[in-house]
Each structure stands twice: as C-alpha cells, then as structure tokens.
Design a protein around this motif. Structure first.
Motif, PDB file in Angstrom:
ATOM      1  N   UNK A   1      30.899  41.930  25.045  1.00  0.00           N
ATOM      2  CA  UNK A   1      32.050  42.334  25.815  1.00  0.00           C
ATOM      3  C   UNK A   1      31.694  42.461  27.298  1.00  0.00           C
ATOM      4  N   UNK A   2      30.446  42.869  27.607  1.00  0.00           N
ATOM      5  CA  UNK A   2      30.054  43.004  29.013  1.00  0.00           C
ATOM      6  C   UNK A   2      30.011  41.642  29.691  1.00  0.00           C
ATOM      7  N   UNK A   3      29.701  40.589  28.962  1.00  0.00           N
ATOM      8  CA  UNK A   3      29.661  39.252  29.549  1.00  0.00           C
ATOM      9  C   UNK A   3      31.062  38.819  29.964  1.00  0.00           C
ATOM     10  N   UNK A   4      32.086  39.199  29.155  1.00  0.00           N
ATOM     11  CA  UNK A   4      33.459  38.844  29.493  1.00  0.00           C
ATOM     12  C   UNK A   4      33.908  39.573  30.760  1.00  0.00           C
ATOM     13  N   UNK A   5      33.514  40.836  30.878  1.00  0.00           N
ATOM     14  CA  UNK A   5      33.909  41.609  32.055  1.00  0.00           C
ATOM     15  C   UNK A   5      33.205  41.115  33.314  1.00  0.00           C
ATOM     16  N   UNK A   6      31.956  40.678  33.185  1.00  0.00           N
ATOM     17  CA  UNK A   6      31.197  40.272  34.366  1.00  0.00           C
ATOM     18  C   UNK A   6      31.739  38.980  34.964  1.00  0.00           C
ATOM     19  N   UNK A   8      34.994  38.155  35.027  1.00  0.00           N
ATOM     20  CA  UNK A   8      36.329  38.348  35.573  1.00  0.00           C
ATOM     21  C   UNK A   8      36.234  38.779  37.030  1.00  0.00           C
ATOM     22  N   UNK A   9      37.070  38.173  37.883  1.00  0.00           N
ATOM     23  CA  UNK A   9      37.073  38.639  39.270  1.00  0.00           C
ATOM     24  C   UNK A   9      37.683  40.028  39.345  1.00  0.00           C
ATOM     25  N   UNK A  10      37.203  40.824  40.259  1.00  0.00           N
ATOM     26  CA  UNK A  10      37.735  42.176  40.371  1.00  0.00           C
ATOM     27  C   UNK A  10      38.100  42.453  41.813  1.00  0.00           C
ATOM     28  N   UNK A  11      38.940  43.429  41.977  1.00  0.00           N
ATOM     29  CA  UNK A  11      39.339  43.855  43.310  1.00  0.00           C
ATOM     30  C   UNK A  11      38.152  44.577  43.939  1.00  0.00           C
ATOM     31  N   UNK A  12      37.704  44.162  45.140  1.00  0.00           N
ATOM     32  CA  UNK A  12      36.509  44.786  45.722  1.00  0.00           C
ATOM     33  C   UNK A  12      36.679  46.267  46.037  1.00  0.00           C
ATOM     34  N   UNK A  13      37.926  46.724  46.196  1.00  0.00           N
ATOM     35  CA  UNK A  13      38.125  48.143  46.513  1.00  0.00           C
ATOM     36  C   UNK A  13      38.282  49.003  45.263  1.00  0.00           C
ATOM     37  N   UNK A  14      38.502  48.401  44.112  1.00  0.00           N
ATOM     38  CA  UNK A  14      38.669  49.156  42.871  1.00  0.00           C
ATOM     39  C   UNK A  14      37.298  49.537  42.329  1.00  0.00           C
ATOM     40  N   UNK A  15      37.243  50.642  41.563  1.00  0.00           N
ATOM     41  CA  UNK A  15      35.959  50.988  40.947  1.00  0.00           C
ATOM     42  C   UNK A  15      35.548  49.907  39.953  1.00  0.00           C
ATOM     43  N   UNK A  16      34.278  49.806  39.759  1.00  0.00           N
ATOM     44  CA  UNK A  16      33.724  48.691  39.002  1.00  0.00           C
ATOM     45  C   UNK A  16      34.168  48.682  37.548  1.00  0.00           C
ATOM     46  N   UNK A  17      34.100  49.746  36.860  1.00  0.00           N
ATOM     47  CA  UNK A  17      34.578  49.810  35.488  1.00  0.00           C
ATOM     48  C   UNK A  17      33.571  49.344  34.467  1.00  0.00           C
ATOM     49  N   UNK A  18      32.356  49.005  34.875  1.00  0.00           N
ATOM     50  CA  UNK A  18      31.316  48.591  33.931  1.00  0.00           C
ATOM     51  C   UNK A  18      29.961  48.935  34.535  1.00  0.00           C
ATOM     52  N   UNK A  20      26.206  48.488  35.982  1.00  0.00           N
ATOM     53  CA  UNK A  20      25.514  47.451  36.736  1.00  0.00           C
ATOM     54  C   UNK A  20      24.476  46.807  35.827  1.00  0.00           C
ATOM     55  N   UNK A  21      24.443  45.451  35.789  1.00  0.00           N
ATOM     56  CA  UNK A  21      23.441  44.812  34.925  1.00  0.00           C
ATOM     57  C   UNK A  21      22.041  44.976  35.506  1.00  0.00           C
ATOM     58  N   UNK A  22      21.060  44.914  34.623  1.00  0.00           N
ATOM     59  CA  UNK A  22      19.675  44.967  35.089  1.00  0.00           C
ATOM     60  C   UNK A  22      19.387  43.723  35.919  1.00  0.00           C
TER      61      UNK A  22
END
Length: 183
Positions: A1-6, A8-18, A20-22
C-alpha cells in the motif's frame, strides 16, 4: 500500500500522510524508475551501440541522401538545392587535387624549364579556380534568391563552393543529379 501512495502526486502544502521511506528504499525505487544498467560496463556498452547505430544511419543517409539522418550542415531544401546546383555542372575546382599532385611532381624535377612550367600551371590553375568560383558564387546566389526568397540562406553559397573543391566521386552526400541536368 505504501508503494501506491508514494507514486501518487500530492499537494506540496498538505501534510504528507505517510512515513518517509528509508534512504535505501528511495534509492532502489529511483534506480528502478531510471531503468539504467547497474554496472558501468553495461552502460558504456549501451552508449557504444547507440553511437554505432547513429553513425551507421548517418553514413547510409550520406550515401543515399536520406534527409532525416543527414548531419545538420546538410539538411534542408536550401542545402539540397545547392548540392544539386553544384553537382549538375562541371567545375574546375574539383580537379584541383589531381592537378596539384601533377604540378608538385613537375616542380620537384630539377630541370629549370619544367619548374617554370609548373609555376605557370600553378598560377593558371589558381586563376581559373578563382574565376570559376566567382561565377558560381553569383549564379548560385541569384538562383537561391529566386527560389527561396523567405528561407535563411546563411552559409549556403560557401557550402556550395566547398563542395566544388571535392572530387565528384568522393562527395558526401552523394550527388543525386547527373552532370548537365538542372536542379
């Protein structure tokens, strides 16, 4: 599931929601995305093969006149017309190299009369080439202005004059018209 989220483009001002990968995971993902070889030898081999195919295509284009793979100095309708214009006529300048060899041999012989003849031949050949080149210069410039009034013609006449200095059989791209034909 983390691969699917990574992915997806995200809004740079929104909190990350996942989380940080190593670093190792991020680098592995980046390497896979680039699809480059992992070792240097493989990368060099791929580059060499790409260069070979490009050079082969360019060589074939120079031999056959294929406009797509010609080098930038030979591309375009103006340059094609200049090549055809020069190739369609007899030029004294194309015989410069063979004549230069003959004159050089004559000048090396230690007979004063032959050396004088060689010097006169040098002078005659150079004068004839200059006169022929001036004539080609004016005729080619006139033809270019008539046929291509709106296209850039920078360097086209010099390109044609340099082509006259080459022996016809050795010209690249190969001549597409016979002598006497008009382009």
């Amino acid at each position: 599931m983390t691969a699917d989220l990574s992915k997806q483009p995200r809004d740079p001002e929104a909190p990350k929601g996942r989380p940080t990968p190593k670093r190792s995971e991020a680098q592995t993902q980046r390497r896979r995305a680039q699809s480059t070889p992992l070792d240097r030898k493989e990368a060099m081999r791929r580059q060499r093969e790409a260069r070979r195919t490009d050079l082969a295509k360019q060589r074939e284009a120079l031999a056959g006149g294929d406009e797509r793979y010609l080098p930038p100095r030979d591309k375009g309708p103006v340059r094609r017309f200049v090549r055809d214009f020069v190739d369609s006529r007899f030029c004294i300048a194309e015989f410069f190299l063979p004549l230069a060899v003959v004159i050089l041999v004559l000048s090396m012989i230690r007979i004063p009369q032959l050396q004088n003849i060689a010097m006169l031949l040098w002078l005659g050949v150079i004068v004839m080439i200059v006169i022929d080149s001036i004539g080609i210069w004016f005729r080619l410039k006139k033809q270019l202005n008539e046929r291509f009034p709106d296209e850039p013609k920078r360097g086209a006449v010099a390109y044609g004059l340099m082509r006259t200095l080459q022996i016809r059989r050795l010209r690249l791209p190969k001549p597409q018209v016979k002598r006497g034909e008009r382009p």
